[in-house]
Every structure is written in structure tokens, then in C-alpha cells.
Design a protein around this motif. Structure first.
Motif, PDB file in Angstrom:
ATOM      1  N   ASP A  29       0.824  -1.201   0.000  1.00 39.12           N
ATOM      2  CA  ASP A  29       0.000   0.000   0.000  1.00 39.12           C
ATOM      3  C   ASP A  29       0.862   1.257   0.000  1.00 39.12           C
ATOM      4  O   ASP A  29       0.615   2.193  -0.751  1.00 39.12           O
ATOM      5  N   VAL A  30       1.886   1.264   0.868  1.00 33.34           N
ATOM      6  CA  VAL A  30       2.712   2.463   1.030  1.00 33.34           C
ATOM      7  C   VAL A  30       4.181   2.077   1.148  1.00 33.34           C
ATOM      8  O   VAL A  30       4.530   1.174   1.914  1.00 33.34           O
ATOM      9  N   ALA A  79       6.216  -1.114   3.118  1.00 29.40           N
ATOM     10  CA  ALA A  79       7.617  -1.445   2.862  1.00 29.40           C
ATOM     11  C   ALA A  79       8.474  -0.279   3.343  1.00 29.40           C
ATOM     12  O   ALA A  79       8.195   0.883   3.024  1.00 29.40           O
ATOM     13  N   LEU A  80       9.494  -0.590   4.123  1.00 35.58           N
ATOM     14  CA  LEU A  80      10.406   0.409   4.669  1.00 35.58           C
ATOM     15  C   LEU A  80      11.742   0.265   3.943  1.00 35.58           C
ATOM     16  O   LEU A  80      12.338  -0.811   3.948  1.00 35.58           O
ATOM     17  N   VAL A  81      12.199   1.340   3.301  1.00 32.30           N
ATOM     18  CA  VAL A  81      13.374   1.282   2.438  1.00 32.30           C
ATOM     19  C   VAL A  81      14.413   2.298   2.895  1.00 32.30           C
ATOM     20  O   VAL A  81      14.096   3.471   3.129  1.00 32.30           O
ATOM     21  N   ASP A  82      15.653   1.845   3.020  1.00 30.58           N
ATOM     22  CA  ASP A  82      16.758   2.738   3.364  1.00 30.58           C
ATOM     23  C   ASP A  82      18.033   2.188   2.741  1.00 30.58           C
ATOM     24  O   ASP A  82      18.140   0.995   2.498  1.00 30.58           O
ATOM     25  N   VAL A 101       7.902  -3.256  12.574  1.00 28.94           N
ATOM     26  CA  VAL A 101       7.269  -3.178  11.253  1.00 28.94           C
ATOM     27  C   VAL A 101       7.344  -4.540  10.565  1.00 28.94           C
ATOM     28  O   VAL A 101       6.350  -5.035  10.011  1.00 28.94           O
ATOM     29  N   VAL A 102       8.520  -5.154  10.595  1.00 27.96           N
ATOM     30  CA  VAL A 102       8.710  -6.467   9.960  1.00 27.96           C
ATOM     31  C   VAL A 102       7.876  -7.530  10.672  1.00 27.96           C
ATOM     32  O   VAL A 102       7.197  -8.348  10.038  1.00 27.96           O
ATOM     33  N   ARG A 162       7.814  -5.139   5.301  1.00 26.73           N
ATOM     34  CA  ARG A 162       9.097  -5.593   4.771  1.00 26.73           C
ATOM     35  C   ARG A 162      10.114  -4.466   4.851  1.00 26.73           C
ATOM     36  O   ARG A 162       9.787  -3.292   4.711  1.00 26.73           O
ATOM     37  N   LEU A 163      11.353  -4.878   5.085  1.00 24.58           N
ATOM     38  CA  LEU A 163      12.466  -3.950   5.181  1.00 24.58           C
ATOM     39  C   LEU A 163      13.428  -4.231   4.039  1.00 24.58           C
ATOM     40  O   LEU A 163      13.856  -5.375   3.836  1.00 24.58           O
ATOM     41  N   TYR A 164      13.749  -3.183   3.272  1.00 21.07           N
ATOM     42  CA  TYR A 164      14.618  -3.338   2.109  1.00 21.07           C
ATOM     43  C   TYR A 164      15.787  -2.361   2.189  1.00 21.07           C
ATOM     44  O   TYR A 164      15.662  -1.254   2.735  1.00 21.07           O
TER      45      TYR A 164
END
Length: 413
Positions: free
Chosen positions: A5-6, A30-33, A211-212, A217-219
Motif C-alpha cells: 500500500d505504502v 515497505a520500509l526502504v533505506d 514493522v517487519v 518488509r524492510l529493504y
């Protein structure tokens, strides 16, 4: 391509909090860093959740302090002249914001958000199982001179207006609160409603883990590779492209690198800062964060020892470190507290994303459907991360925001 979704870009305290708040609303996230969570700005701050802070760091009006800054005698501010010349319009805007009217606007705005900060932190800390990091000890502001104490009356004025508790302390009362401080000639203000943590980076990592564990998901990925995709957004990651119906930019000092590619520019600068941990003597326990108001540093007990955080450095974000403020701050800090030997070999350096009005940008990006912004928190990122995270989650899901988001609007510039 994995679809959510986000997509939340940036896994600092603002990004991790935003992702958790979105999950609370039932969204897939999804959390991206480019790095692991909590390893940039969110790692190195003083770990304060403020219930004061009604007066932002503004343009000095004391000519003696300005002279000390110009001559690089003050540990509170260091600068590179070319950087100062480049950001001169921002400094002029800061001076305008430091007017009485500007201070009133800021105080009313920041109160509406900070009064929720402790509660929102508690909610997310319970979700993340990291309550052990949190301390209900308040924090202490020290003033070495009567003039500095009087100059801070505006902060206490707004505290009385907004009902924030504080206690005025003389030298004996300071030592009752913190026996190890050498504060015989100091005055103090104790802010008991503010909380602190023993590891800001640890809190941020715990939020990201939650969050995971909650199905997100963490990317690892480069946010600058964000692109539009079939009515939504997509970003390349270490495990392939990820697509989202919406994306939230929580990149702090690096937000402009991405947004300029979409024609979005904001009047934000980056202030740099440093910290170094020191061992505490066994007979000199420090129970809470202490800030030396005239010299701009904070002493705060952390897992690694006593963290000495410096004031402001005006220098290009990506320039090599120049940690001269550590030595100047250490000299002043040892006048009031018996710091031991360093607990690490090199100072840490970080960057704060700052607007002249000292408020972040939180809301929908102008002219870009599905692109949301939550960055520029300046000196209150750790305080406000869970608050603006909740605010953006409510706006994305079409709910009535729990506080008026108007003061944080991206359109205010």
C-alpha cells in the motif's frame, strides 16, 4: 515486483514511526533505506522527548555571543564561511522568524504536537517491545549566569500558557537532583514531563523490527531511484523493485536529493553535529540529560556511557568531519561534571534537516498524486517522529487528523 500500500523511504525515527503508524491503520508497508535502520541522524541525538521547547534555536541577538561565534570561540556554533554565505537567505529568514510574532506562531504550533509526543512514543514502544529504553526522569537546563537565565524567561512564559510543568532550581536544589554536578554558581530549570531514552538508535531499530514483525518488509535501496509506476510509485531495492500506491519521503537531510528530481524544492538547510561517549566515574552518576544552555552541548546518560553532544555546525552536509566542537564542549563540560576517559576512539557526526521556522514538512507533495512528505524535523526529530508519523498515516487513510496539520503544510512556503 512486490506491491504494498505504502512505501516509506528512510528508516530513521521519522520513517520507522511512520511505517508503524501506517500499520496501525491496517496498511501494508515497505520500509526502504540505503543503510540499516537508525544508523544516521536518529542514532546520534540526545534522546530527548520534549514537553518544553517552546522557543526554537533562533538568530542570536546578543552581540557578545555573535562575536564569540564569529571568532569561533563558542562551542555552541562552528561554521565554514563559504557555507554561511551560501545559506545567507536562510539565516535572514531565521532572523525574521526570531521576532516576537514568529516565536508566538512557533510556540502555539509546537505545543499542539509536542503535547502528544510522550503518549505516541509510549504507544509505539509497546508495539515494539522496547519500553526498557525509556526513562521518566525529565531533563535539566543549566544557566551559568543570571543574564542567561533571564533571557530564557520566554520559554517559561509559554510553558505557563500551555500548562507544561517546570521547576526553577538554585544551586542546592540542582545538587539534590544531580549530586555529581558542580553547579555552585548555576541556576537551573527542571522539566519533569520530558522523557528520555538510553539509546535513540536502539529505539529506532526496535520500531523497524516491529514493522517487519507486523507483516511489513524492510529493504536496502537507494531512494533516488524512485519513479512513477502504473498510477503508483516504484523503487529499486536489494531484492528487486517494490511498488506502492503511495510513498512517504522520510529522508531527513537527504530529502532534497530525491525531491529535486520531481521539481520540488524547499528552503531547508542541514546543520551538522557531533557526539562522543565518555566513561562516568563510579561515584558520579548522572541521572538525566543536562544541557548547558550557554554553550550548546548536552550531557546525557546512554548505554555506551555519558554522551556529549555538540551544538551546531554550518558546513556542507557531505564535507569531511571537523569535530573541533567536541574539544571545546568537553572543556566546558568538565567544569560542571567529572567526565572520565573517552569510551570510543572517534566522534560520531550527523546532520539535522532544518527549516527557518523550525517546523517539519508533513503532508501531500504539491502536484504529485500519492507522494507524501514527512521530513525537516530539525532539533525535534526524535520527539516528533511518532507524532508526525501518526499525522501522515491519518491523512493517507482519509481520516480526520488528530491535530491540525496546517502549520506543517508543504504549501506554507
Amino acid at each position: 515486483m512486490h506491491s504494498v500500500d505504502v512505501i516509506v523511504l528512510g528508516a530513521g525515527i521519522v520513517g520507522a514511526s511512520t511505517a508503524l503508524q501506517l500499520q496501525r491503520k491496517g496498511l501494508d508497508v515497505a520500509l526502504v533505506d540505503r543503510r540499516q535502520p537508525g544508523e544516521e541522524t536518529s542514532y546520534g541525538n540526545a534522546g530527548i522527548i520534549e514537553r518544553n521547547g517552546f522557543v526554537p534555536i533562533g538568530f542570536p541577538d546578543d552581540w557578545r555571543f555573535l562575536l564569540d561565534i564569529a571568532l569561533k570561540r563558542s562551542p555552541a556554533v562552528n561554521y565554514d564561511l563559504r557555507t554561511v554565505l551560501r545559506i545567507a537567505p536562510w539565516l535572514a529568514a531565521l532572523k525574521r522568524q526570531s521576532s516576537r510574532a514568529g516565536l508566538q506562531r512557533f510556540a502555539h504550533a509546537i505545543d499542539s504536537f509536542e503535547r502528544h509526543a510522550v503518549v505516541e512514543h509510549q504507544v509505539l514502544a509497546e508495539m515494539a517491545g522496547c519500553e526498557a529504553f525509556y526513562r521518566k526522569t525529565g531533563w535539566l537546563h543549566l544557566y551559568r549566569t543570571e543574564a542567561a537565565y533571564r533571557a530564557a524567561e520566554t520559554e517559561r512564559h509559554f510553558a505557563r500558557i500551555f500548562g507544561a510543568e517546570y521547576q526553577e532550581l538554585g544551586p542546592l536544589e540542582i545538587n539534590e537532583l544531580e549530586p555529581a554536578l558542580l553547579a555552585d554558581s548555576c541556576q537551573g530549570v527542571y522539566w519533569p514531563e520530558s522523557h528520555s531514552v538510553s539509546s535513540p538508535g536502539g529505539v529506532t531499530k526496535a520500531f523497524a523490527r516491529a514493522v517487519v514483525e507486523g507483516g511489513g518488509r524492510l529493504y536496502l535501496g537507494d531512494a533516488r531511484r524512485l519513479s512513477r509506476s502504473r498510477g503508483g510509485w516504484a523503487v529499486a531495492t536489494d531484492r528487486g523493485p517494490v511498488r506502492g500506491r503511495a510513498v512517504v519521503v522520510c529522508l531527513g537531510p537527504w530529502a532534497p536529493d530525491l525531491l529535486k528530481g520531481f521539481g520540488l524544492r524547499f528552503p531547508m538547510i542541514v546543520k551538522r553535529g557531533y557526539h562522543l561517549h565518555y566513561k562516568a566515574p563510579a561515584n558520579a552518576v548522572l541521572g538525566r540529560p543536562v544541557v548547558d544552555m550557554e554553550h550548546g552541548y548536552v550531557l546525557t546518560p546512554m548505554e555506551k556511557g555519558i554522551r556529549l553532544t555538540t551544538g551546531i555546525e554550518f558546513r556542507d552536509r557531505d564535507a569531511p568531519p571537523s569535530p573541533v566542537q567536541i574539544g571545546k564542549a568537553l572543556e566546558k563540560a568538565k567544569e560542571i561534571y567529572p567526565l572520565g576517559v573517552p569510551a570510543e576512539s572517534e566522534p560520531w557526526m550527523g546532520a539535522r534537516p532544518c527549516f527557518a521556522d523550525s517546523l517539519p514538512v508533513t503532508g501531500a507533495a504539491p502536484g504529485e498524486a500519492g507522494l507524501w512528505l514527512n521530513f525537516g524535523h530539525g532539533h525535534v526529530g526524535f520527539t516528533l517522529g511518532p507524532v508526525t508519523g501518526r499525522l501522515i498515516a491519518e491523512m493517507i487513510t482519509g481520516q480526520d487528523p488528530f491535530v491540525d496539520p496546517g502549520p506543517l503544510s508543504p504549501n506554507r512556503f
